[in-house]
Design a protein around this motif. Structure first.
Motif, mmCIF file in Angstrom:
data_model
loop_
_atom_site.group_PDB
_atom_site.id
_atom_site.type_symbol
_atom_site.label_atom_id
_atom_site.label_comp_id
_atom_site.label_asym_id
_atom_site.label_seq_id
_atom_site.Cartn_x
_atom_site.Cartn_y
_atom_site.Cartn_z
ATOM 1 N N LEU A 179 10.212 -0.779 18.848
ATOM 2 C CA LEU A 179 9.677 -2.097 19.167
ATOM 3 C C LEU A 179 8.304 -2.301 18.536
ATOM 4 O O LEU A 179 8.009 -3.377 18.007
ATOM 5 N N LEU A 180 7.443 -1.277 18.576
ATOM 6 C CA LEU A 180 6.124 -1.383 17.959
ATOM 7 C C LEU A 180 6.236 -1.556 16.443
ATOM 8 O O LEU A 180 5.528 -2.375 15.843
ATOM 9 N N GLU A 181 7.128 -0.794 15.828
ATOM 10 C CA GLU A 181 7.312 -0.933 14.381
ATOM 11 C C GLU A 181 7.914 -2.288 14.030
ATOM 12 O O GLU A 181 7.538 -2.902 13.023
ATOM 13 N N LEU A 182 8.842 -2.749 14.865
ATOM 14 C CA LEU A 182 9.438 -4.067 14.618
ATOM 15 C C LEU A 182 8.399 -5.168 14.754
ATOM 16 O O LEU A 182 8.381 -6.118 13.966
ATOM 17 N N MET A 183 7.496 -5.023 15.726
ATOM 18 C CA MET A 183 6.435 -6.006 15.893
ATOM 19 C C MET A 183 5.491 -5.990 14.692
ATOM 20 O O MET A 183 5.097 -7.047 14.168
ATOM 21 N N GLY A 184 5.133 -4.785 14.207
ATOM 22 C CA GLY A 184 4.263 -4.681 13.046
ATOM 23 C C GLY A 184 4.885 -5.268 11.792
ATOM 24 O O GLY A 184 4.232 -6.010 11.042
ATOM 25 N N ILE A 185 6.164 -4.965 11.561
ATOM 26 C CA ILE A 185 6.823 -5.474 10.353
ATOM 27 C C ILE A 185 7.028 -6.981 10.426
ATOM 28 O O ILE A 185 6.964 -7.675 9.404
ATOM 29 N N ILE A 209 2.679 1.540 11.082
ATOM 30 C CA ILE A 209 2.407 0.325 11.854
ATOM 31 C C ILE A 209 1.065 -0.277 11.452
ATOM 32 O O ILE A 209 0.928 -1.489 11.265
ATOM 33 N N ILE A 210 0.047 0.571 11.293
ATOM 34 C CA ILE A 210 -1.284 0.090 10.899
ATOM 35 C C ILE A 210 -1.242 -0.531 9.510
ATOM 36 O O ILE A 210 -1.871 -1.574 9.251
ATOM 37 N N VAL A 211 -0.491 0.081 8.598
ATOM 38 C CA VAL A 211 -0.391 -0.454 7.237
ATOM 39 C C VAL A 211 0.270 -1.825 7.252
ATOM 40 O O VAL A 211 -0.123 -2.727 6.496
ATOM 41 N N PHE A 212 1.277 -2.021 8.101
ATOM 42 C CA PHE A 212 1.916 -3.331 8.212
ATOM 43 C C PHE A 212 0.909 -4.393 8.666
ATOM 44 O O PHE A 212 0.868 -5.509 8.120
ATOM 45 N N VAL A 213 0.100 -4.062 9.664
ATOM 46 C CA VAL A 213 -0.886 -5.026 10.173
ATOM 47 C C VAL A 213 -1.953 -5.315 9.117
ATOM 48 O O VAL A 213 -2.364 -6.469 8.934
ATOM 49 N N ILE A 214 -2.398 -4.283 8.398
ATOM 50 C CA ILE A 214 -3.384 -4.489 7.330
ATOM 51 C C ILE A 214 -2.814 -5.402 6.247
ATOM 52 O O ILE A 214 -3.504 -6.289 5.719
ATOM 53 N N GLY A 215 -1.550 -5.206 5.899
ATOM 54 C CA GLY A 215 -0.914 -6.069 4.909
ATOM 55 C C GLY A 215 -0.868 -7.521 5.347
ATOM 56 O O GLY A 215 -1.077 -8.437 4.538
#
Length: 389
Positions: A220-226, A337-343
């Motif tokens: 769920l966290l990864e899905l939210m980030g992506i 997850i952090i990289v997705f948010v930075i992107g």
């Protein structure tokens, strides 16, 4: 007789357990690939959505001639006014006869008549930039998608290892109990062996439920980030489509207005804004390419850590590291997850970067207005939610 009954019970329990408990690594890999594509899409950015955005841009741009007739009529009126002003100035003796200024309205009228070809010529340089950066983006996304599948398989392997380790620990705890540790000759040893055979799968099933919740939270966290990253990308591309479509459809009026001396700069301003908006997609693909390199590094980093946990490199699985890792609450190291948010944050810099190349204030103010409106809607939604909670 007792051993036969215990064996039959164990076989029945194994048949009732989840399918993944008795499957091989090959089957787990195929299921993980299908599950990841079903849950998170076929890539970091869904191919279908990106294709839809490209088709939407082409379909809207096809209506460039919606107001061509009205703009031509308006241009004819402004040309009459312009020639009247110039004629009066020459008749009054304020200015001498000049041919080139009189040709400018004809040139602008020709642009309105050949508006579709003119737009394609202006957009040609930005299309070259978009094609080049899109190729760069596609070159790295194939590796990123492959690493996502490999990481998902290793995450599943870590979860399976946790199932086994925790069930073994629970069985050892049961065997250390007083009633369980008493020696009862041959009958007691037979009962002990049977209980161990039956209890171990049951405890492993219980641990699967506990670890499965950690795996669900991680997904769920990864899905939210992506999806935060995808929303940022889709918003930028939609802004580019909306702004460019409005500039193309209503642009002939700006060209017609530039015939008059008071609105002489409308033509150059329109070109600057149109080029700036068309640069959105090229700059966006460039940022997505750079973010793809970051995603590739983060995925490789987490893959190496997962391999260290499960012993995929040939070494034995590290139980101590596995226990510390499971105590974090999620089965992820957080880098991806952090990289997705930075992107996602980087994607919102596209409008500002485009103004560095082609300076224009209208696009920046429009983007700022959209951002303030989104913030107002979000604040109103929070207030409304607070009233009902």
């Amino acid at each position: 007789m007792l051993k036969k009954r215990i064996t039959s019970l164990v076989v029945l329990l194994l048949l009732c357990l989840p399918a993944g408990f008795a499957q091989t690594t090959t089957v787990d890999t195929a299921i993980s690939r299908q599950s990841l594509q079903y849950l998170q899409g076929d890539g970091v950015y869904e191919t279908g959505m990106m294709t839809f955005l490209g088709g939407l841009k082409e379909s809207i741009w096809a209506h460039f001639d919606m107001f061509i007739g009205d703009a031509q009529a308006l241009a004819a009126i402004f040309m009459i006014i312009y020639f009247a002003i110039k004629s009066y100035e020459m008749m009054a003796g304020d200015k001498q006869l000049e041919i080139m200024p009189l040709l400018r309205p004809f040139g602008l009228a020709m642009i309105i008549i050949w508006w579709g070809a003119f737009v394609q010529v202006v957009a040609f340089p930005t299309d070259l930039v978009e094609n080049q950066t899109e190729q760069m983006f596609n070159s790295v996304q194939g590796d990123v998608n492959s690493l996502r599948i490999e990481r998902a398989n290793l995450m599943l392997a870590v979860a399976n290892s946790l199932y086994t380790f925790e069930s073994q620990a629970d069985v050892a705890e049961k065997e250390s109990d007083t009633w369980y540790g008493q020696a009862w000759d041959s009958v007691t040893s037979t009962i002990k062996e049977g209980i161990s055979t039956v209890v171990s799968p049951l405890l492993e099933l219980k641990n699967r439920l506990t670890i499965g919740m950690q795996l669900l939270l991680t997904q769920l966290l990864e899905l939210m980030g992506i999806w935060i990253l995808r929303l940022a990308v889709y918003i930028i591309f939609m802004l580019q489509i909306i702004y460019s479509s409005i500039l193309i459809i209503l642009g002939p009026f700006s060209i017609a207005a530039s015939i008059l001396p008071a609105f002489r700069d409308s033509f150059s301003t329109w070109i600057a804004r149109f080029v700036s908006v068309n640069l959105y997609s090229g700059i966006a693909y460039l940022i997505m390419y750079l973010c793809g390199l970051m995603q590739e590094y983060a995925l490789q980093s987490e893959i190496s850590k997962y391999q260290d946990l499960v012993g995929a490199t040939g070494a034995a699985a590290d139980i101590t590291k596995m226990a510390a890792f499971s105590a974090n609450g999620i089965l992820s190291f957080g880098e991806v997850i952090i990289v997705f948010v930075i992107g996602a944050i980087c994607m919102f810099t596209v409008p500002s970067i485009s103004t560095w190349i082609i300076s224009t204030s209208g696009i920046t103010s429009a983007t700022s207005t959209a951002g303030r409106s989104a913030g107002t809607v979000y604040t109103a939604a929070r207030i409304a939610a607070g009233k009902f909670i």
